[in-house]
Design a protein around this motif. Sequence first.
Motif, PDB file in Angstrom:
ATOM      1  N   ARG A  55       0.838  -1.206   0.000  1.00 16.00           N
ATOM      2  CA  ARG A  55       0.000   0.000   0.000  1.00 16.00           C
ATOM      3  C   ARG A  55       0.870   1.252   0.000  1.00 16.00           C
ATOM      4  N   VAL A  56       1.927   1.243   0.810  1.00 15.20           N
ATOM      5  CA  VAL A  56       2.826   2.400   0.857  1.00 15.20           C
ATOM      6  C   VAL A  56       3.510   2.570  -0.503  1.00 15.20           C
ATOM      7  N   ALA A  57       3.940   1.480  -1.110  1.00 16.89           N
ATOM      8  CA  ALA A  57       4.562   1.565  -2.439  1.00 16.89           C
ATOM      9  C   ALA A  57       3.580   2.143  -3.452  1.00 16.89           C
ATOM     10  N   PHE A  58       2.322   1.730  -3.372  1.00 18.58           N
ATOM     11  CA  PHE A  58       1.272   2.229  -4.246  1.00 18.58           C
ATOM     12  C   PHE A  58       1.096   3.736  -4.066  1.00 18.58           C
ATOM     13  N   VAL A  59       1.011   4.174  -2.812  1.00 19.06           N
ATOM     14  CA  VAL A  59       0.833   5.593  -2.504  1.00 19.06           C
ATOM     15  C   VAL A  59       2.015   6.401  -3.025  1.00 19.06           C
ATOM     16  N   ARG A  60       3.209   5.930  -2.763  1.00 20.16           N
ATOM     17  CA  ARG A  60       4.400   6.678  -3.176  1.00 20.16           C
ATOM     18  C   ARG A  60       4.541   6.737  -4.694  1.00 20.16           C
ATOM     19  N   ALA A  61       4.197   5.656  -5.378  1.00 20.36           N
ATOM     20  CA  ALA A  61       4.256   5.666  -6.845  1.00 20.36           C
ATOM     21  C   ALA A  61       3.252   6.661  -7.410  1.00 20.36           C
ATOM     22  N   ALA A  62       2.053   6.668  -6.861  1.00 24.10           N
ATOM     23  CA  ALA A  62       1.031   7.608  -7.324  1.00 24.10           C
ATOM     24  C   ALA A  62       1.449   9.050  -7.036  1.00 24.10           C
ATOM     25  N   GLN A  63       2.045   9.286  -5.867  1.00 24.82           N
ATOM     26  CA  GLN A  63       2.517  10.632  -5.536  1.00 24.82           C
ATOM     27  C   GLN A  63       3.604  11.084  -6.503  1.00 24.82           C
ATOM     28  N   ARG A  64       4.492  10.173  -6.873  1.00 21.23           N
ATOM     29  CA  ARG A  64       5.599  10.540  -7.767  1.00 21.23           C
ATOM     30  C   ARG A  64       5.102  11.031  -9.121  1.00 21.23           C
ATOM     31  N   VAL A  65       3.956  10.538  -9.562  1.00 20.34           N
ATOM     32  CA  VAL A  65       3.424  11.011 -10.843  1.00 20.34           C
ATOM     33  C   VAL A  65       2.461  12.175 -10.662  1.00 20.34           C
ATOM     34  N   GLY A  66       2.337  12.673  -9.429  1.00 15.92           N
ATOM     35  CA  GLY A  66       1.567  13.892  -9.199  1.00 15.92           C
ATOM     36  C   GLY A  66       0.116  13.702  -8.816  1.00 15.92           C
ATOM     37  N   ILE A  67      -0.272  12.498  -8.427  1.00 10.51           N
ATOM     38  CA  ILE A  67      -1.654  12.271  -8.028  1.00 10.51           C
ATOM     39  C   ILE A  67      -1.840  12.781  -6.598  1.00 10.51           C
ATOM     40  N   PRO A  68      -2.842  13.615  -6.350  1.00  5.65           N
ATOM     41  CA  PRO A  68      -3.076  14.136  -4.995  1.00  5.65           C
ATOM     42  C   PRO A  68      -3.469  13.018  -4.016  1.00  5.65           C
ATOM     43  N   LEU A  69      -3.109  13.197  -2.761  1.00  3.82           N
ATOM     44  CA  LEU A  69      -3.410  12.191  -1.745  1.00  3.82           C
ATOM     45  C   LEU A  69      -4.907  11.904  -1.647  1.00  3.82           C
ATOM     46  N   ALA A  70      -5.737  12.908  -1.802  1.00  5.04           N
ATOM     47  CA  ALA A  70      -7.187  12.687  -1.727  1.00  5.04           C
ATOM     48  C   ALA A  70      -7.646  11.737  -2.830  1.00  5.04           C
ATOM     49  N   THR A  71      -7.081  11.872  -4.007  1.00  7.49           N
ATOM     50  CA  THR A  71      -7.422  10.989  -5.120  1.00  7.49           C
ATOM     51  C   THR A  71      -6.912   9.577  -4.858  1.00  7.49           C
ATOM     52  N   ILE A  72      -5.726   9.473  -4.287  1.00  8.14           N
ATOM     53  CA  ILE A  72      -5.165   8.161  -3.942  1.00  8.14           C
ATOM     54  C   ILE A  72      -6.051   7.485  -2.896  1.00  8.14           C
ATOM     55  N   ARG A  73      -6.474   8.241  -1.899  1.00 10.31           N
ATOM     56  CA  ARG A  73      -7.338   7.688  -0.858  1.00 10.31           C
ATOM     57  C   ARG A  73      -8.645   7.177  -1.464  1.00 10.31           C
ATOM     58  N   GLU A  74      -9.238   7.935  -2.377  1.00 13.69           N
ATOM     59  CA  GLU A  74     -10.468   7.498  -3.038  1.00 13.69           C
ATOM     60  C   GLU A  74     -10.247   6.202  -3.805  1.00 13.69           C
ATOM     61  N   ALA A  75      -9.102   6.097  -4.468  1.00 10.36           N
ATOM     62  CA  ALA A  75      -8.793   4.884  -5.227  1.00 10.36           C
ATOM     63  C   ALA A  75      -8.638   3.689  -4.299  1.00 10.36           C
TER      64      ALA A  75
END
Length: 154
Positions: A55-75
């Motif tokens: 999950r942390v790897a998923f979050v960090r990968a999404a952050q690296r491409v500029g996805i906001p945390l709120a969008t990651i949380r929704e996903a």
Amino acid sequence: MPSIPEKVHELTVGQLAARSGAAVSALHFYEAKGLISSRRTAGNQRRYSRDTLRRVAFVRAAQRVGIPLATIREALAELPEERTPTREDWARLSEKWRSELDERIRQLNRLRDHLTDCIGCGCLSLDSCVLSNPDDTFGDRLTGSRLMAERARP
């Protein structure tokens, strides 16, 4: 990178930080934002299941491409409880994010191409500012100086 024996099913925050590369403070932040979860021991220490690494790897990968945390949380909220994101999850979610990323790339290219236009004034508040008010679109709706992010319309 420290290894975790297979028989260990829960990680301390320090172990999770060491394995994931995320700072302990970042992990606490992710937990506060609902991106990861832990249980508390009798001594009130956090314990994370092993799948939290993914999950942390998923979050960090999404952050690296500029996805906001709120969008990651929704996903992540779309996934069944306690299931870690899979390769297929990433493919499905990243496809959803593609148009958002394409729009950001378009805006960054526009910024790069017109950045030198702002050297003369530097205030970004002129009626004709090509970056903050392209074609004076805000002047039709508002009066006064406004700096508004350009938003894609659905």
